[in-house]
Design an enzyme around this catalytic site. Structure first.
Site, mmCIF file in Angstrom:
data_model
loop_
_atom_site.group_PDB
_atom_site.id
_atom_site.type_symbol
_atom_site.label_atom_id
_atom_site.label_comp_id
_atom_site.label_asym_id
_atom_site.label_seq_id
_atom_site.Cartn_x
_atom_site.Cartn_y
_atom_site.Cartn_z
ATOM 1 N N SER A 189 44.716 37.173 52.182
ATOM 2 C CA SER A 189 45.840 37.312 51.269
ATOM 3 C C SER A 189 47.157 37.310 52.042
ATOM 4 O O SER A 189 47.465 36.345 52.743
ATOM 5 C CB SER A 189 45.666 38.587 50.436
ATOM 6 O OG SER A 189 46.555 38.597 49.343
ATOM 7 N N ASP A 343 42.012 32.623 41.065
ATOM 8 C CA ASP A 343 42.993 33.254 41.936
ATOM 9 C C ASP A 343 44.300 32.475 41.831
ATOM 10 O O ASP A 343 44.314 31.246 41.997
ATOM 11 C CB ASP A 343 42.474 33.238 43.387
ATOM 12 C CG ASP A 343 43.414 33.907 44.371
ATOM 13 O OD1 ASP A 343 44.436 34.476 43.948
ATOM 14 O OD2 ASP A 343 43.122 33.863 45.582
ATOM 15 N N HIS A 373 40.296 36.790 43.626
ATOM 16 C CA HIS A 373 41.076 37.338 44.730
ATOM 17 C C HIS A 373 40.556 38.717 45.135
ATOM 18 O O HIS A 373 40.349 39.580 44.292
ATOM 19 C CB HIS A 373 42.554 37.447 44.341
ATOM 20 C CG HIS A 373 43.464 37.659 45.510
ATOM 21 N ND1 HIS A 373 43.927 36.621 46.275
ATOM 22 C CD2 HIS A 373 43.964 38.794 46.065
ATOM 23 C CE1 HIS A 373 44.685 37.095 47.244
ATOM 24 N NE2 HIS A 373 44.725 38.413 47.152
#
Length: 399
Positions: A189, A343, A373
């Site tokens: 991320s 995501d 995610h």
């Protein structure tokens, strides 16, 4: 029917409404995902409520609740865990205990958390680092970095870069028994964003003689110029990471000024004088057909130049690695990219894969059709173990 029964039914109905969200049919363990998301949603709502009351910034409150996940640096029968600093940046180091006749490979890991949350001490990150050290027989350095809203870009980038440079020095590698020819970087991320950015920066740094062999980017955030990608449209309200929350994290990386957040949400933050940058993030040419799915590309609506002059970070390649020129990209190391179908950041990773391939970089793209995610670091999810096995397998073969 008594009042208590009616009240109980009302509370139950509201609770079910709060928890339940329809999910795609191919999502594994949907109720487990709903429960985790409900916990995250509750923390986020508490943060917003505290901000409305003037108690604190919502991200500070969210970060406080998230910090409950932190665990001490406890060694076990397989790994010695220690904390130290690399160039004044706190890091956690994982050293396999079994004897090795050769130098070990090394992995430099960068945690996620939207540049404002997270820590190497989080249980999920600590668990993954231990597993990596044991499975790969590798020295793992899991770095921390300063967080927003107290610290904005480029503080996070600088911390990760300075810690990585320290790790790549010959003396440090010798101290921990790391093979200078087998060092990789990884991040998920926001950590994937930082990992990609510092890897690019290393290329032209004359002070760094030892280079990275691999980079592994796990559902990375790689640009904030265009927040109207197909993945944003399709997953704007998907559990865990909504478009509005991503916009809040992106803008919070640069400032607490809410005017940038508002402009970003409506995709009206890039000034006309920076229009040339859109060629690096034009999804109509960078996404494979299967990810366009009938979406039509909207030409940019340019924003006020004042925002870009005041907060130039979102136009900086150190914050948006997708803006790198091909001359930089072609010198990047062997790359592994994980993207998830559900995501908002999906298309960032896919566009980077396309750009790297076009630049001649060897890339392995692992797209998780039923992924979302955070899937890798959510412990207890079957999909998390599946992604972890694929991730470890690639590292084992290429690092």
């Amino acid at each position: 029917m008594g009042r208590k029964t009616i009240l109980l039914l009302i509370v139950g109905a509201l609770g079910a409404y709060y928890v339940y969200t329809p999910l795609p049919d191919n999502i594994e363990e949907p109720w487990k995902l709903m429960w985790v998301t409900t916990c995250l949603k509750t923390i986020t709502h508490l943060g917003h409520f505290a901000e409305l009351l003037g108690i604190s910034n919502s991200m500070d409150i969210t970060g406080f609740f998230m910090s409950i996940q932190e665990v001490p640096p406890t060694s076990d029968e397989n790994v010695t865990v220690m904390e130290t600093t690399f160039n004044n940046v706190p890091v956690r180091i994982y050293l396999p205990k079994r004897k090795s006749e050769t130098l070990r490979r090394g992995l430099f890991y960068v945690h996620g958390g939207g540049w404002c949350m997270g820590s190497a001490a989080f249980f999920d990150i600590d668990f993954l680092s231990r597993r990596t050290a044991v499975i790969l027989d590798a020295v793992v350095v899991s770095t921390n970095y300063r967080l927003a809203p107290e610290h904005h870009f480029p503080s996070q980038f600088e911390d990760v870069y300075n810690a990585l440079k320290w790790f790549l020095s010959r003396d440090v590698l010798d101290k921990y028994g790391v093979d200078p020819e087998r060092i990789g970087i990884s991040g998920e991320s926001a950590g994937g964003n930082l990992a990609a950015a510092v890897t690019q920066q290393l290329i032209d740094d004359p002070d760094v003689k030892i280079k990275l062999k691999t980079q592994s980017l796990i559902y990375p955030a790689l640009q904030s110029l265009d927040l109207d990608l197909p993945s944003y449209r399709e997953n704007s309200n998907f559990l865990g990471l909504t478009k509005s929350f991503v916009v809040k994290l992106w803008s919070g990386y640069f400032t607490t000024d809410r005017s940038l957040e508002k402009a970003m949400f409506f995709n009206q933050h890039v000034p006309v004088e920076s229009s040339h940058l859109f060629k690096f993030v034009n999804w109509s040419s960078l996404l494979p057909e299967k990810f366009k799915k009938g979406h039509f590309y909207n030409s940019p609506t340019y924003g006020n130049s004042k925002l870009a002059k005041k907060y130039p970070g979102f136009l900086d390649v150190r914050a948006a690695p997708l803006l790198a020129d091909d001359n930089i990209l072609r010198n990047l190391p062997l790359t592994y990219v994980i993207t998830c179908q559900y995501d908002v950041l999906r298309d960032d990773g896919i566009m980077y894969v396309t750009r790297l391939q076009n630049a001649g970089v060897k890339v392995t793209h692992n797209h998780i059709e039923d992924g979302f995610h955070g899937a890798l670091v959510y412990r207890g999810f079957k999909i998390g173990y599946r992604i972890e096995n694929q991730y470890m397998s690639w590292l084992s073969e290429n690092l």
